[in-house]
Write a protein that holds these residues in place. Structure first.
Motif, PDB file in Angstrom:
ATOM      1  N   THR A  67       0.849  -1.178   0.000  1.00 30.83           N
ATOM      2  CA  THR A  67       0.000   0.000   0.000  1.00 30.83           C
ATOM      3  C   THR A  67       0.890   1.234   0.000  1.00 30.83           C
ATOM      4  OG1 THR A  67      -1.654  -1.222   1.250  1.00 30.83           O
ATOM      5  CG2 THR A  67      -1.881   1.177   1.185  1.00 30.83           C
ATOM      6  N   VAL A  68       1.029   1.835  -1.164  1.00 28.47           N
ATOM      7  CA  VAL A  68       1.872   3.018  -1.318  1.00 28.47           C
ATOM      8  C   VAL A  68       1.106   4.060  -2.109  1.00 28.47           C
ATOM      9  CG1 VAL A  68       4.058   1.760  -1.190  1.00 28.47           C
ATOM     10  CG2 VAL A  68       2.986   2.091  -3.399  1.00 28.47           C
ATOM     11  N   ASP A  69       1.490   5.324  -1.921  1.00 32.46           N
ATOM     12  CA  ASP A  69       0.849   6.379  -2.695  1.00 32.46           C
ATOM     13  C   ASP A  69       1.666   6.672  -3.954  1.00 32.46           C
ATOM     14  OD1 ASP A  69       2.986   8.011  -1.910  1.00 32.46           O
ATOM     15  OD2 ASP A  69       1.847   8.952  -0.308  1.00 32.46           O
ATOM     16  N   ARG A  70       1.108   7.499  -4.825  1.00 35.01           N
ATOM     17  CA  ARG A  70       1.783   7.797  -6.087  1.00 35.01           C
ATOM     18  C   ARG A  70       3.112   8.492  -5.859  1.00 35.01           C
ATOM     19  NH1 ARG A  70      -3.689   9.971  -8.722  1.00 35.01           N
ATOM     20  NH2 ARG A  70      -3.141  11.620  -7.289  1.00 35.01           N
ATOM     21  N   GLY A  71       3.184   9.349  -4.850  1.00 37.46           N
ATOM     22  CA  GLY A  71       4.434  10.042  -4.552  1.00 37.46           C
ATOM     23  C   GLY A  71       5.549   9.083  -4.204  1.00 37.46           C
ATOM     24  N   ARG A  72       5.209   8.038  -3.445  1.00 40.46           N
ATOM     25  CA  ARG A  72       6.220   7.041  -3.073  1.00 40.46           C
ATOM     26  C   ARG A  72       6.721   6.295  -4.305  1.00 40.46           C
ATOM     27  NH1 ARG A  72       7.383   3.290   1.198  1.00 40.46           N
ATOM     28  NH2 ARG A  72       9.361   2.408   0.572  1.00 40.46           N
ATOM     29  N   ILE A  73       5.804   5.963  -5.200  1.00 44.70           N
ATOM     30  CA  ILE A  73       6.199   5.278  -6.435  1.00 44.70           C
ATOM     31  C   ILE A  73       7.133   6.176  -7.248  1.00 44.70           C
ATOM     32  CG2 ILE A  73       5.376   4.348  -8.642  1.00 44.70           C
ATOM     33  CD1 ILE A  73       2.758   3.602  -7.127  1.00 44.70           C
ATOM     34  N   VAL A  74       6.805   7.446  -7.349  1.00 47.66           N
ATOM     35  CA  VAL A  74       7.637   8.377  -8.112  1.00 47.66           C
ATOM     36  C   VAL A  74       9.009   8.519  -7.462  1.00 47.66           C
ATOM     37  CG1 VAL A  74       7.872  10.797  -8.817  1.00 47.66           C
ATOM     38  CG2 VAL A  74       5.689   9.608  -9.142  1.00 47.66           C
ATOM     39  N   ARG A  75       9.075   8.627  -6.112  1.00 50.66           N
ATOM     40  CA  ARG A  75      10.371   8.728  -5.439  1.00 50.66           C
ATOM     41  C   ARG A  75      11.199   7.470  -5.645  1.00 50.66           C
ATOM     42  NH1 ARG A  75       6.974  11.124  -1.772  1.00 50.66           N
ATOM     43  NH2 ARG A  75       6.957   9.301  -0.411  1.00 50.66           N
ATOM     44  N   GLU A  76      10.558   6.295  -5.647  1.00 53.70           N
ATOM     45  CA  GLU A  76      11.270   5.038  -5.919  1.00 53.70           C
ATOM     46  C   GLU A  76      11.829   5.059  -7.338  1.00 53.70           C
ATOM     47  OE1 GLU A  76      12.081   2.406  -4.130  1.00 53.70           O
ATOM     48  OE2 GLU A  76      10.969   2.832  -2.300  1.00 53.70           O
ATOM     49  N   ALA A  77      11.004   5.503  -8.296  1.00 51.63           N
ATOM     50  CA  ALA A  77      11.446   5.545  -9.688  1.00 51.63           C
ATOM     51  C   ALA A  77      12.627   6.502  -9.858  1.00 51.63           C
ATOM     52  CB  ALA A  77      10.279   5.955 -10.594  1.00 51.63           C
ATOM     53  N   ILE A  78      12.573   7.645  -9.194  1.00 49.70           N
ATOM     54  CA  ILE A  78      13.680   8.596  -9.254  1.00 49.70           C
ATOM     55  C   ILE A  78      14.946   7.967  -8.689  1.00 49.70           C
ATOM     56  CG2 ILE A  78      14.563  10.766  -8.289  1.00 49.70           C
ATOM     57  CD1 ILE A  78      11.655  11.833  -8.533  1.00 49.70           C
ATOM     58  N   ALA A  79      14.833   7.283  -7.565  1.00 46.92           N
ATOM     59  CA  ALA A  79      16.004   6.636  -6.958  1.00 46.92           C
ATOM     60  C   ALA A  79      16.614   5.605  -7.895  1.00 46.92           C
ATOM     61  CB  ALA A  79      15.620   5.989  -5.631  1.00 46.92           C
ATOM     62  N   VAL A  80      15.771   4.834  -8.571  1.00 48.77           N
ATOM     63  CA  VAL A  80      16.263   3.818  -9.507  1.00 48.77           C
ATOM     64  C   VAL A  80      16.989   4.469 -10.679  1.00 48.77           C
ATOM     65  CG1 VAL A  80      15.516   2.070 -11.186  1.00 48.77           C
ATOM     66  CG2 VAL A  80      14.561   2.072  -8.871  1.00 48.77           C
ATOM     67  N   VAL A  81      16.404   5.528 -11.245  1.00 48.98           N
ATOM     68  CA  VAL A  81      17.014   6.204 -12.396  1.00 48.98           C
ATOM     69  C   VAL A  81      18.337   6.848 -11.993  1.00 48.98           C
ATOM     70  CG1 VAL A  81      16.746   8.168 -13.967  1.00 48.98           C
ATOM     71  CG2 VAL A  81      14.880   6.554 -13.676  1.00 48.98           C
ATOM     72  N   LEU A  82      18.380   7.494 -10.824  1.00 47.40           N
ATOM     73  CA  LEU A  82      19.625   8.125 -10.376  1.00 47.40           C
ATOM     74  C   LEU A  82      20.718   7.100 -10.112  1.00 47.40           C
ATOM     75  CD1 LEU A  82      18.206  10.868  -7.998  1.00 47.40           C
ATOM     76  CD2 LEU A  82      19.229  11.198 -10.254  1.00 47.40           C
ATOM     77  N   ALA A  83      20.367   5.978  -9.493  1.00 44.77           N
ATOM     78  CA  ALA A  83      21.363   4.935  -9.231  1.00 44.77           C
ATOM     79  C   ALA A  83      21.891   4.351 -10.535  1.00 44.77           C
ATOM     80  CB  ALA A  83      20.749   3.838  -8.362  1.00 44.77           C
ATOM     81  N   ASP A  84      21.008   4.131 -11.498  1.00 47.75           N
ATOM     82  CA  ASP A  84      21.421   3.613 -12.797  1.00 47.75           C
ATOM     83  C   ASP A  84      22.351   4.607 -13.490  1.00 47.75           C
ATOM     84  OD1 ASP A  84      21.285   1.796 -15.108  1.00 47.75           O
ATOM     85  OD2 ASP A  84      20.043   3.352 -16.036  1.00 47.75           O
ATOM     86  N   PHE A  85      22.018   5.892 -13.430  1.00 47.42           N
ATOM     87  CA  PHE A  85      22.862   6.911 -14.056  1.00 47.42           C
ATOM     88  C   PHE A  85      24.227   6.999 -13.375  1.00 47.42           C
ATOM     89  CE2 PHE A  85      24.438  11.269 -14.416  1.00 47.42           C
ATOM     90  CZ  PHE A  85      24.557  11.365 -15.793  1.00 47.42           C
TER      91      PHE A  85
END
Length: 102
Positions: A67-85
């Motif tokens: 159970t997560v909100d949209r903001g949490r999903i977006v923050r997770e996605a940002i973390a993944v993209v930054l780590a990959d970069f």
């Protein structure tokens, strides 16, 4: 007789100092998760992107018991993209996708 006066918090309780979290040196970047955030940005998305994000949120809840909100999903996605970069640089998914759009 008890006082009806409500105790209000003092300035030191309201204006607490905030210390930024140290930036991780490794690509194992973690999003901030559930906490009070001190910065805000506005991101405009298409109605289709918003529907996809909401479908993802509901799928995470229904199929993965998350159970997560949209903001949490977006923050997770940002973390993944930054780590990959940080770890892959020129070969990162972000660079490749941005180049494809250019």
């Amino acid at each position: 007789m008890a006082s009806r006066r409500v105790r209000l918090p003092g300035a030191d309780e309201i204006f607490r100092p905030t210390v930024p979290e140290p930036r991780p040196a490794s690509p194992a970047r973690r999003p901030t998760g559930r906490q009070r955030h001190d910065s805000k940005i506005t991101v405009y998305v298409s109605s289709g992107e918003l529907l996809d994000l909401e479908r993802l949120r509901l799928t995470l809840r229904a199929e993965h018991d998350l159970t997560v909100d949209r903001g949490r999903i977006v923050r997770e996605a940002i973390a993944v993209v930054l780590a990959d970069f940080e770890s892959r640089g020129e070969r990162s998914t972000l660079v490749r996708r941005l180049r494809d759009d250019a």
